[in-house]
Design a protein around this motif. Structure first.
Motif, PDB file in Angstrom:
ATOM      1  N   GLU A  54      56.526  37.564 -60.425  1.00 30.70           N
ATOM      2  CA  GLU A  54      56.933  36.836 -59.824  1.00 30.70           C
ATOM      3  C   GLU A  54      55.942  35.996 -59.052  1.00 30.70           C
ATOM      4  O   GLU A  54      56.758  34.710 -59.979  1.00 30.70           O
ATOM      5  CB  GLU A  54      57.864  37.196 -59.044  1.00 30.70           C
ATOM      6  CG  GLU A  54      59.557  38.202 -59.279  1.00 30.70           C
ATOM      7  CD  GLU A  54      60.151  38.865 -58.201  1.00 30.70           C
ATOM      8  OE1 GLU A  54      59.540  39.325 -56.355  1.00 30.70           O
ATOM      9  OE2 GLU A  54      60.313  40.251 -58.210  1.00 30.70           O
ATOM     10  N   TYR A 102      53.696  32.389 -63.377  1.00 33.16           N
ATOM     11  CA  TYR A 102      54.942  30.938 -64.651  1.00 33.16           C
ATOM     12  C   TYR A 102      56.195  31.130 -64.366  1.00 33.16           C
ATOM     13  O   TYR A 102      56.583  31.539 -64.016  1.00 33.16           O
ATOM     14  CB  TYR A 102      54.931  32.015 -66.039  1.00 33.16           C
ATOM     15  CG  TYR A 102      53.473  32.405 -66.172  1.00 33.16           C
ATOM     16  CD1 TYR A 102      52.600  31.340 -66.953  1.00 33.16           C
ATOM     17  CD2 TYR A 102      52.637  33.545 -65.782  1.00 33.16           C
ATOM     18  CE1 TYR A 102      51.285  31.777 -67.341  1.00 33.16           C
ATOM     19  CE2 TYR A 102      51.207  33.557 -66.560  1.00 33.16           C
ATOM     20  CZ  TYR A 102      50.455  33.021 -66.774  1.00 33.16           C
ATOM     21  OH  TYR A 102      49.729  33.085 -67.302  1.00 33.16           O
ATOM     22  N   THR A 103      56.336  30.537 -62.365  1.00 35.71           N
ATOM     23  CA  THR A 103      57.666  30.578 -61.588  1.00 35.71           C
ATOM     24  C   THR A 103      57.954  29.778 -62.783  1.00 35.71           C
ATOM     25  O   THR A 103      59.535  29.247 -61.851  1.00 35.71           O
ATOM     26  CB  THR A 103      56.916  30.075 -60.211  1.00 35.71           C
ATOM     27  OG1 THR A 103      56.835  29.273 -60.348  1.00 35.71           O
ATOM     28  CG2 THR A 103      56.525  31.440 -60.031  1.00 35.71           C
ATOM     29  N   ARG A 104      57.752  28.615 -63.013  1.00 33.19           N
ATOM     30  CA  ARG A 104      58.765  27.870 -64.003  1.00 33.19           C
ATOM     31  C   ARG A 104      59.656  28.082 -64.778  1.00 33.19           C
ATOM     32  O   ARG A 104      60.678  27.850 -65.524  1.00 33.19           O
ATOM     33  CB  ARG A 104      57.830  26.328 -63.891  1.00 33.19           C
ATOM     34  CG  ARG A 104      57.642  25.245 -62.411  1.00 33.19           C
ATOM     35  CD  ARG A 104      56.763  24.194 -63.106  1.00 33.19           C
ATOM     36  NE  ARG A 104      56.006  24.261 -64.328  1.00 33.19           N
ATOM     37  CZ  ARG A 104      55.300  23.891 -64.498  1.00 33.19           C
ATOM     38  NH1 ARG A 104      54.460  23.375 -63.712  1.00 33.19           N
ATOM     39  NH2 ARG A 104      54.776  24.137 -65.474  1.00 33.19           N
ATOM     40  N   SER A 105      59.163  28.807 -65.141  1.00 41.32           N
ATOM     41  CA  SER A 105      59.355  29.909 -66.960  1.00 41.32           C
ATOM     42  C   SER A 105      60.601  30.615 -66.197  1.00 41.32           C
ATOM     43  O   SER A 105      61.096  31.405 -65.793  1.00 41.32           O
ATOM     44  CB  SER A 105      58.437  30.172 -67.691  1.00 41.32           C
ATOM     45  OG  SER A 105      58.404  31.813 -67.257  1.00 41.32           O
ATOM     46  N   LEU A 106      61.884  30.582 -67.652  1.00 43.44           N
ATOM     47  CA  LEU A 106      63.548  31.221 -66.640  1.00 43.44           C
ATOM     48  C   LEU A 106      63.343  32.433 -68.385  1.00 43.44           C
ATOM     49  O   LEU A 106      62.917  32.361 -69.546  1.00 43.44           O
ATOM     50  CB  LEU A 106      64.544  30.545 -66.699  1.00 43.44           C
ATOM     51  CG  LEU A 106      64.572  29.895 -66.213  1.00 43.44           C
ATOM     52  CD1 LEU A 106      65.876  28.685 -66.038  1.00 43.44           C
ATOM     53  CD2 LEU A 106      64.588  30.385 -65.358  1.00 43.44           C
ATOM     54  N   PRO A 107      63.561  33.891 -67.603  1.00 46.06           N
ATOM     55  CA  PRO A 107      63.743  34.811 -68.535  1.00 46.06           C
ATOM     56  C   PRO A 107      64.587  34.830 -69.526  1.00 46.06           C
ATOM     57  O   PRO A 107      66.118  33.758 -69.084  1.00 46.06           O
ATOM     58  CB  PRO A 107      64.161  36.034 -67.668  1.00 46.06           C
ATOM     59  CG  PRO A 107      64.667  35.404 -66.584  1.00 46.06           C
ATOM     60  CD  PRO A 107      64.181  34.060 -66.655  1.00 46.06           C
ATOM     61  N   VAL A 108      64.951  35.508 -70.854  1.00 44.32           N
ATOM     62  CA  VAL A 108      66.186  35.490 -71.829  1.00 44.32           C
ATOM     63  C   VAL A 108      66.422  36.518 -72.135  1.00 44.32           C
ATOM     64  O   VAL A 108      65.741  37.456 -72.212  1.00 44.32           O
ATOM     65  CB  VAL A 108      65.656  34.451 -73.255  1.00 44.32           C
ATOM     66  CG1 VAL A 108      66.198  34.782 -74.301  1.00 44.32           C
ATOM     67  CG2 VAL A 108      64.780  33.695 -73.055  1.00 44.32           C
ATOM     68  N   ASP A 109      67.868  36.662 -70.900  1.00 43.25           N
ATOM     69  CA  ASP A 109      68.528  37.845 -71.971  1.00 43.25           C
ATOM     70  C   ASP A 109      69.229  38.234 -73.281  1.00 43.25           C
ATOM     71  O   ASP A 109      69.745  37.406 -73.522  1.00 43.25           O
ATOM     72  CB  ASP A 109      69.410  38.189 -70.699  1.00 43.25           C
ATOM     73  CG  ASP A 109      69.824  39.443 -70.741  1.00 43.25           C
ATOM     74  OD1 ASP A 109      69.618  40.180 -71.738  1.00 43.25           O
ATOM     75  OD2 ASP A 109      70.514  39.642 -69.568  1.00 43.25           O
ATOM     76  N   LYS A 123      65.094  41.816 -72.616  1.00 43.90           N
ATOM     77  CA  LYS A 123      65.381  40.803 -71.518  1.00 43.90           C
ATOM     78  C   LYS A 123      63.941  40.148 -71.651  1.00 43.90           C
ATOM     79  O   LYS A 123      62.922  41.151 -71.021  1.00 43.90           O
ATOM     80  CB  LYS A 123      65.428  41.205 -70.390  1.00 43.90           C
ATOM     81  CG  LYS A 123      64.861  39.769 -68.939  1.00 43.90           C
ATOM     82  CD  LYS A 123      66.163  40.373 -68.175  1.00 43.90           C
ATOM     83  CE  LYS A 123      66.221  39.011 -67.496  1.00 43.90           C
ATOM     84  NZ  LYS A 123      66.706  39.578 -65.914  1.00 43.90           N
ATOM     85  N   ASP A 135      59.704  37.442 -70.792  1.00 42.93           N
ATOM     86  CA  ASP A 135      59.780  37.267 -69.703  1.00 42.93           C
ATOM     87  C   ASP A 135      60.901  35.307 -69.510  1.00 42.93           C
ATOM     88  O   ASP A 135      60.865  34.872 -68.938  1.00 42.93           O
ATOM     89  CB  ASP A 135      58.367  36.708 -69.509  1.00 42.93           C
ATOM     90  CG  ASP A 135      57.932  38.326 -68.695  1.00 42.93           C
ATOM     91  OD1 ASP A 135      59.264  38.772 -67.995  1.00 42.93           O
ATOM     92  OD2 ASP A 135      56.865  38.727 -68.624  1.00 42.93           O
ATOM     93  N   HIS A 136      59.976  34.799 -71.032  1.00 48.51           N
ATOM     94  CA  HIS A 136      59.986  32.983 -71.590  1.00 48.51           C
ATOM     95  C   HIS A 136      59.778  32.673 -72.922  1.00 48.51           C
ATOM     96  O   HIS A 136      59.108  33.778 -73.576  1.00 48.51           O
ATOM     97  CB  HIS A 136      59.133  32.704 -70.957  1.00 48.51           C
ATOM     98  CG  HIS A 136      59.329  30.921 -70.979  1.00 48.51           C
ATOM     99  ND1 HIS A 136      59.992  30.490 -71.116  1.00 48.51           N
ATOM    100  CD2 HIS A 136      58.219  29.995 -71.762  1.00 48.51           C
ATOM    101  CE1 HIS A 136      59.468  28.998 -70.899  1.00 48.51           C
ATOM    102  NE2 HIS A 136      58.510  29.138 -71.954  1.00 48.51           N
TER     103      HIS A 136
END
Length: 165
Positions: free
Chosen positions: A46, A49-56, A61, A63-64
């Protein structure tokens, strides 16, 4: 029980780490929320790399995924493991299955400020497919796989469950 489409990155990670852990996880035994090691891993994830969004992807799932189609995974351990590598290649395999030509995986280890780049190859794809088949074999067994040596269980969230004397 689960089918091939239900096999996610955690299943593959546990396949390489501990087959008993995989077998229990597939049956809904999930003590991870009680583990300080898991909580530390979540905190590292958390805050890195807080600017990346996970991919579901449903069962998987990641991380990026960057613009060049490289899978990025943030790990709380200090060094790469075969489980980390297999998990990243599993995500590449899943992405290819939905039409995204993943180039490979980049493992990030914030603790040691290191990264490891793994290209996605035909050999990696074949291994990812074999891993899915192996996961299905392990989780469909009637009895749990044997315990690992206790020394291999240090820090595992399933330790209390497996070693309850």
């Amino acid at each position: 029980m689960i089918g091939a489409e239900d096999v996610g990155g955690v299943h593959v990670k546990y396949l390489y780490h501990c087959r008993r852990q995989l077998w229990l996880y597939a049956r809904g035994v999930r003590p991870e929320h009680l583990s300080t090691t898991v909580q530390l891993g979540e905190a590292v994830h958390e805050t890195s790399y807080t600017r990346s969004l996970p991919v579901d992807l449903g069962a998987a799932k990641l991380d990026h995924l960057d613009g060049a189609a490289w899978v990025h995974e943030v790990k709380s351990s200090a060094k790469p493991s075969r489980a980390d590598e297999a998990q990243a290649m599993h995500y590449c395999y899943r992405l290819h299955g939905v039409g995204v030509a993943a180039q490979g995986g980049i493992l990030h280890y914030p603790k040691t400020r290191r990264t490891k780049r793994l290209p996605y190859t035909a050999q990696a794809a074949a291994q990812a497919e074999a891993d899915i088949a192996e996961v299905l074999d392990v989780v469909s067994a009637d009895t749990s796989p044997p315990l690992l040596p206790r020394s291999a269980c240090r820090g595992c969230s399933y330790t209390d469950y497996c070693w309850n004397d």
